[in-house]
Enzyme design. Structure first.
Site, PDB file in Angstrom:
ATOM      1  N   HIS A 123       0.845  -1.198   0.000  1.00  0.00           N
ATOM      2  CA  HIS A 123       0.000   0.000   0.000  1.00  0.00           C
ATOM      3  C   HIS A 123       0.879   1.247   0.000  1.00  0.00           C
ATOM      4  O   HIS A 123       1.885   1.306   0.697  1.00  0.00           O
ATOM      5  CB  HIS A 123      -0.895   0.001   1.242  1.00  0.00           C
ATOM      6  CG  HIS A 123      -1.753   1.226   1.373  1.00  0.00           C
ATOM      7  ND1 HIS A 123      -2.681   1.590   0.424  1.00  0.00           N
ATOM      8  CD2 HIS A 123      -1.816   2.176   2.343  1.00  0.00           C
ATOM      9  CE1 HIS A 123      -3.288   2.701   0.803  1.00  0.00           C
ATOM     10  NE2 HIS A 123      -2.772   3.084   1.958  1.00  0.00           N
ATOM     11  N   ASN A 124       0.490   2.257  -0.817  1.00  0.00           N
ATOM     12  CA  ASN A 124       1.307   3.477  -0.947  1.00  0.00           C
ATOM     13  C   ASN A 124       2.769   3.107  -1.207  1.00  0.00           C
ATOM     14  O   ASN A 124       3.687   3.590  -0.539  1.00  0.00           O
ATOM     15  CB  ASN A 124       1.198   4.349   0.308  1.00  0.00           C
ATOM     16  CG  ASN A 124      -0.160   5.003   0.438  1.00  0.00           C
ATOM     17  OD1 ASN A 124      -0.959   4.991  -0.498  1.00  0.00           O
ATOM     18  ND2 ASN A 124      -0.441   5.575   1.593  1.00  0.00           N
ATOM     19  N   GLU A 153       1.006  -0.376  -5.595  1.00  0.00           N
ATOM     20  CA  GLU A 153       0.025   0.689  -5.797  1.00  0.00           C
ATOM     21  C   GLU A 153       0.659   1.897  -6.472  1.00  0.00           C
ATOM     22  O   GLU A 153       1.780   2.289  -6.146  1.00  0.00           O
ATOM     23  CB  GLU A 153      -0.583   1.112  -4.455  1.00  0.00           C
ATOM     24  CG  GLU A 153      -1.695   2.130  -4.607  1.00  0.00           C
ATOM     25  CD  GLU A 153      -2.326   2.520  -3.289  1.00  0.00           C
ATOM     26  OE1 GLU A 153      -3.496   2.934  -3.302  1.00  0.00           O
ATOM     27  OE2 GLU A 153      -1.657   2.425  -2.244  1.00  0.00           O
ATOM     28  N   ASP A 155      -0.605   5.766  -7.116  1.00  0.00           N
ATOM     29  CA  ASP A 155      -1.580   6.845  -6.976  1.00  0.00           C
ATOM     30  C   ASP A 155      -1.273   7.905  -8.032  1.00  0.00           C
ATOM     31  O   ASP A 155      -0.303   8.655  -7.906  1.00  0.00           O
ATOM     32  CB  ASP A 155      -1.512   7.463  -5.578  1.00  0.00           C
ATOM     33  CG  ASP A 155      -2.060   6.527  -4.512  1.00  0.00           C
ATOM     34  OD1 ASP A 155      -2.550   5.456  -4.878  1.00  0.00           O
ATOM     35  OD2 ASP A 155      -1.980   6.871  -3.320  1.00  0.00           O
ATOM     36  N   HIS A 168       1.093  10.974  -2.817  1.00  0.00           N
ATOM     37  CA  HIS A 168      -0.075  10.827  -1.954  1.00  0.00           C
ATOM     38  C   HIS A 168      -0.864  12.129  -2.027  1.00  0.00           C
ATOM     39  O   HIS A 168      -0.482  13.127  -1.439  1.00  0.00           O
ATOM     40  CB  HIS A 168       0.364  10.531  -0.514  1.00  0.00           C
ATOM     41  CG  HIS A 168      -0.718   9.929   0.317  1.00  0.00           C
ATOM     42  ND1 HIS A 168      -0.919  10.247   1.630  1.00  0.00           N
ATOM     43  CD2 HIS A 168      -1.669   9.007   0.007  1.00  0.00           C
ATOM     44  CE1 HIS A 168      -1.936   9.558   2.106  1.00  0.00           C
ATOM     45  NE2 HIS A 168      -2.408   8.796   1.130  1.00  0.00           N
ATOM     46  N   GLU A 202      -4.690   3.896  -8.590  1.00  0.00           N
ATOM     47  CA  GLU A 202      -5.652   4.839  -7.999  1.00  0.00           C
ATOM     48  C   GLU A 202      -5.601   6.070  -8.888  1.00  0.00           C
ATOM     49  O   GLU A 202      -4.721   6.917  -8.757  1.00  0.00           O
ATOM     50  CB  GLU A 202      -5.282   5.170  -6.559  1.00  0.00           C
ATOM     51  CG  GLU A 202      -6.310   6.051  -5.869  1.00  0.00           C
ATOM     52  CD  GLU A 202      -5.954   6.352  -4.427  1.00  0.00           C
ATOM     53  OE1 GLU A 202      -5.925   7.538  -4.060  1.00  0.00           O
ATOM     54  OE2 GLU A 202      -5.694   5.400  -3.669  1.00  0.00           O
TER      55      GLU A 202
END
Length: 369
Positions: A123-124, A153, A155, A168, A202
């Site tokens: 995650h991230n 991931e 983003d 982020h 994302e």
């Protein structure tokens, strides 16, 4: 300490000296001298004694193989001798690892559908520090892959010069180019494992930069990117990890069934804006309906209670009417109905009031919106 030239750079032999200091392991040196004696050289027999104490295969042939594999000095190899550097190379290699290397082989059944497996996920992934103001780096993806992650991931946000960036969103974290991350994924996705990698997108980019993302993934990842069915037909179940070896899958939200090309982008953008406006209007209407419905739910039991002791009035004739009034908005029905004095709501004195929304007037045979 190693910068002998004092120019704030390490050059030639200074780099070698720095690496020597960096790899220095006093505890391994002590172990080497314990078995090698005063000559500071391990013979095959002395190496065998060390292996025997460690519970390893102490056969001389095995000791010879280790010397020939890990000794750095060709002259020492010729005499079947091992120097300190060779001994350290052996102990710090996979062969010297406490983990039995036979256990690194995949023994599970990998022919089941992909959804039958737990997937090591990051995650991230891009962050090297906290998710408020930490630094984003492509190195974080390398570390994740080397630690066995199979799902990372990304983003994605609008960047300058038409290039999507990864960070982020709405924080102080630094930004890295989407293109640079895809290049790192190409180079390191299958270094540790050949099983498929999932890119979890994302996506906060507009259509133009989404097209740029697609172009980068196709150009950089090439055949590694899974864009078609494996056998040309829609499968009844997901492919297995074994079937997807060496493949990169993209996980993200799907656009509507409309060809996404530059000519249609303005059309899509206009439609999206109109849809958003319609959705906002619908949300407002739903909110008003819920508010009115909530008031009606509160009033309904009171209406039943009021009906037990209602007062009759005259509304433009002999039609009896009951009006339970709870709002502060003048009602157009004011001339036609009278409020109930002693209303259980404690409101409505004087008649002719209604709540926003449907008129809360209970006149027999009359429905008012």
């Amino acid at each position: 300490e190693c910068d002998k030239s004092s120019n704030d750079r390490l050059e030639e032999h200074e780099i070698e000296e720095f690496c020597t200091l960096l790899m220095k392991r006093p505890e391994l040196e002590e172990l080497f001298h314990r078995y090698s004696g005063q000559d500071c050289v391990l013979s095959a027999k002395e190496l065998g004694a060390f292996l025997q104490d460690q519970g390893e295969d102490a056969d001389l042939a095995h000791a010879h193989t280790i010397i020939q594999t890990y000794e750095l000095s060709e002259k020492a190899k010729q005499h079947n001798r091992m120097m300190l550097d060779g001994f350290m190379m052996y102990l710090l290699s996979a062969a010297g690892d406490i983990l039995n290397q036979e256990h690194t082989d995949v023994y599970q059944d990998m022919s089941q559908p992909l959804c039958h497996y737990f997937i090591s996920t990051s995650h991230n992934t891009y962050l090297t520090d906290n998710q408020i103001g930490g630094a984003s780096s492509t190195e974080a993806y390398i570390r994740a892959f080397m630690e066995g992650c199979r799902c990372v991931e990304l983003d994605c946000w609008e960047g300058s010069n038409g290039e999507p960036v990864i960070y982020h969103g709405h924080t102080l974290t630094s930004k890295i180019l989407f293109r640079d991350v895809i290049e790192i994924i190409r180079d390191y996705a299958f270094k540790h494992s050949s099983y498929p990698v999932i890119l979890s997108l994302e996506n906060h980019c507009g259509l133009e930069q989404q097209v740029t993302m697609v172009q980068h993934m196709k150009a950089i990842l090439g055949d590694m990117l899974l864009t078609q069915m494996l056998d040309g037909q829609v499968p009844k179940e997901l492919p297995s990890p074994e079937q997807l070896k060496g493949k990169i899958l993209v996980k993200g939200k799907k656009l509507p069934d409309l060809v996404c090309d530059p000519e249609n982008m303005s059309f899509l953008s206009d439609n999206n804006e109109e849809e958003e406006e319609e959705e906002e209007e619908e949300r407002v209407l739903r909110k008003d309906r819920r508010r009115s419905s909530h008031l009606l739910q509160e009033i309904r039991p009171l209406q039943v209670s009021a009906s037990m002791r209602w007062s009759l009035g005259r509304a433009g004739g002999d039609v009896p009417s009951l009006c339970v009034t709870v709002g502060l908005t003048p009602s157009p029905l004011a001339p036609h109905c009278m409020s109930v004095r002693g209303c259980p709501l404690g409101l409505g004195w004087g008649g002719g009031w209604r709540v926003l929304g449907p008129v809360l007037c209970c006149c027999p045979g009359r429905v008012v919106d």
